[in-house]
Every structure is written in structure tokens, then in C-alpha cells.
Design an enzyme around this catalytic site. Sequence first.
Site: not given
Ligand code: BES
Ligand code: MN
Length: 493
Positions: A274, A348
Site C-alpha cells: 500500500k 477475502r
Molecule cells: N483492508 C483493505 C480495505 C480497506 C482499505 C478498508 C481502506 C478501509 C480503508 C483491503 O484488504 C484492501 O486492501 N482492499 C483492496 C482491494 C483491491 C486490491 C481489489 C482495496 O480496497 O483497495
Molecule cells: Mn488489503
Amino acid sequence: MKFQLKSDSISNLSADIIILAINENNKLCSSLNLDKSFQDKVDSIIKLDDLSKSIASVSISHINSNYKRLGLVRVQNQNDISREDVLKSATNIIRSIKSIKCSTIVLPLCQFSNKKINEGFASKLFTRAAIDGLYEINSLKSDKKVLNKQYQIIFQANKPDNAAIKSEIKEGQAIAEGANLTKDLGNLPPNICTPTYLANQSKKIAKDYKMKSTILNLKQIQQLKMGSFLSVAKGSREEPKFIIMEHKKGKKSEKPIVLVGKGITFDSGGISLKPGAAMDEMKYDMCGAATVLGVMKTIGQLNLPLNVVGLIPACENMPDGIAVKPGDIVKSMSGKTIEILNTDAEGRLILCDALTYAERYKPDTVIDIATLTGACVIALGHHASAVFSENDALANDLLKAGNESIDKAWRMPLWEEYQPLLNSNFADIANIGGRAAGSITAACFLSRFTKKYTWAHIDIAGTAWNSGSNKGATGRPVSLLSQFLIHKTKKLN
Ligand code: BES
Ligand code: MN
Ligand code: ZN
């Protein structure tokens, strides 16, 4: 904090403060029955007209009577008072009392009840707001703001349906204390709140409320062939844990409700790292797990006559030399193969194995709770959690519980049309579906593992915590789920 219910008249009670509600025409509730001299004093303060017109604003004045202070709270005309108004008023009242020398509070309930809200319901919201409003995050600060005041809230009811109001107060208290546990766990830093820490919390709750808690370690998770969950845990030095909690207080023959919580104690994104900004907030990626633990605490405290199972896959998502990579294909516990195209779509991957594990309970219903997608925040913002289910009755029950507990949720589609976005050329399914409809394709992914039971998914990415200057966990959706479970017990009786 102590809550009491009294039916003495207002003139026979005494306290540091009495809370009176005045409507937009500066009128008090007509069924208060204040005696003449007290009414005169109150009128003289109201005449000063210091109180803002905005709903739920509070002003406090000194008053010389059996109450040392008068707290005036602005409400709508009584018939128009909404649940949201009651909760907001209650929150503001508690906030304004926190900073002054007041520990006993008298609150006449008749002022907040109308056709839609009975006195029991009002007392429940006040109880929740009081416990929620006094919550402090200071376990790791040297200068602790210790609340050495022992608050006592006296609800005054003219014709009290005593047992009913008392049970609502008890429910409010249990819900708020469950939610405060959820907040505590969410707010802890990720170096403390590890998978092992969550496992220990579950043991503690099980001990306090006579439940069963089983913790599976790495070896046991391997034996279960949870290849998808393990692929996420691989990059971390923290041992993954699979946490199982069983509250068996329903009939033996009754199939359980299984709650599954995402327990990523830190989500760096893994190899699909990230960006740095606000990455600390990914300590909140275990709020689904914390919600399950909070709800278990609430139902334990209420000793709800239900069979409820909590399942938490807990691990960190970290980059490492042996971490899972984009392109890797793993085999889930269900046997389905998954092509991992983005290691940041890890929620997931841990949930699907927990959802497969849930099958062994032959559940009545399975509900998973997860900070699953940033896309959910884009879709709904921070006010509503997203509910996904193919089962209309279940979705409606969840929305209803959310409305009633003012922990709102909104339904999102989970149609077949979205499923092909998860096609993979190399495995049974891909773990991402592209930029469009990100929260829906995440739910579609989970749905592939839930064919054997009735299931709903709640995405709490936008509701589990606040960012900015009041950064902190919200304890949502503990109220929604607790209310959903309380409704279940009422249907059974
Ligand atoms: N934990 C995150 C989702 C999230 C991001 C929750 C920001 C709250 C605030 C999750 O694991 C994630 O990183 N999801 C990705 C999925 C994508 C790579 C398809 C996302 O939402 O960017
Ligand atoms: Mn994630
Ligand atoms: Zn995540």
C-alpha cells in the site's frame, strides 16, 4: 456506571443535575408534573433564552432546588422526536456532564417518548450513549485521564412498565460494553494487538461468560488445508491463529448462527504494498474480528438463549522474501484454486477458508463482517455499512436491526452478472475483479464459498473507525448485530 429506574415524582428525587427537554417553542413536556416553585425556577431560566435552536444542543445552569443544576436539551415537538434525536441528545448530554462536577443525573423518560419511541427504548439509547460517551482511549498514555467519578443515572418513569424498561437498560448496557471492547481492540497498536492477542481475548471472554474457545495454531491450520488463509499469513513473523468461540445457550436441536470476522491485525498490502499515507490505519483491519468478540461479550452478558459461533481467521498481511506474490495460485480449504493477482485483496483470502470451515456447524445463518474494500467507502461513505446477501429475509432483518439500533446499513447488489469479473485463465477464480464495483466483486468472491447455507456479508470499511483528529474505532456494527440476535430470541419465544 450505575443505572436505576425510579417512579418517584420529580419533586421527590434529588441529584446533581436534572435533564429537561424543551421544544422549539420553549415548552417542556406536558406530562412532567413539576411542582409550582420548581416550574417557576425552570421557567425563569428558559426565559433567558440561552439555548441554541439546534436540535440536541445542551445548556447547563445552576439552580437551587433538590437538583443542583438544570440541563436543558433542545428537542423537536414531542411527536416528531426521532430515534436519532434521542441518541444525539443523549450523547450531547453525557459530553457536557463529563467536564463538570456532576455524578448523579435524573432523566425523566416521558420527555423522549412518543408513538414511535417508548420509554424503554429511550432508556436503552440513553444507556448506550452514556457508556459510549465516557469511553476514553488512554491505556497507552502516561497521563491517563482517569474517570474517578462513579456516575449514577436515574431514569424517572411515571407509570413504569418496570420489567420491560429494566430489560432495555440491561440490553443497552451490554451492547455498549461489547462495543467498547471492540473499540479497545481496534484502537490498540498492531504490535500489541496481534493474532495471539486476539486469541487471548477470546479465551478471556469465554471464561467470563461460560463459552467455549478453541484456538488453532499454524500446524492445525495446515492440517485443515486452509491454503488460502495460509498464503496471506506466510509473509509475517506473527503466527496465524484460527479462533473459534461457541456460545451454546439455545436448544440443542437449534442450528447455530455463525459470525465470521476478518482479523487482519495489520494490512500492509503485502507484495502489492500500500502507499504510505495513512497506512497506520490498517491496524483497524481486524475490526471485523473485534466486532465478533464484542458481540460475543454482549450476548454472554445477556446470556441470550441462542446458539452462536464466532470464527476469526487472524494474521498479518506483510511483504517478505517468502510472502505470497501476484500470480501465485493457491488451493483453498474448499478445494477451489485461487489466482492471487493482488496480495492486497487479502481479506477475502482468509475469509473464504473460514466460510468453508463454517459448513461443519450446519449453520442456520452465516454472517461475515469485514473491513473488506476501499471501494465500499467510495460507495457509501462513513454512515452506512454495506449488506450483501442473496437472501431477502436475512438482508431485511439486518437492515431492520441496523435502523432500530441506529447503526445503519444499506443493501448492495450481489447479482450473477458481476461474477464473470472474477474469471481467471489459470485457476478456478481470481482474487480481484478490476476497478469497477470493487465491493461487489469482493462479495461475489466470498459468495462462491457459501453455497451450503444462508449467508450475508457486511463490509464495514467505512464505518469501523473514524479518521482525522478524532481518529478511533467506532465499535460498529456491534449494535446492529446484537440487536439482530436479540430480535431472534424474541421470535423464538
Ligand atoms: N483492508 C483493505 C480495505 C480497506 C482499505 C478498508 C481502506 C478501509 C480503508 C483491503 O484488504 C484492501 O486492501 N482492499 C483492496 C482491494 C483491491 C486490491 C481489489 C482495496 O480496497 O483497495
Ligand atoms: Mn488489503
Ligand atoms: Zn485488508
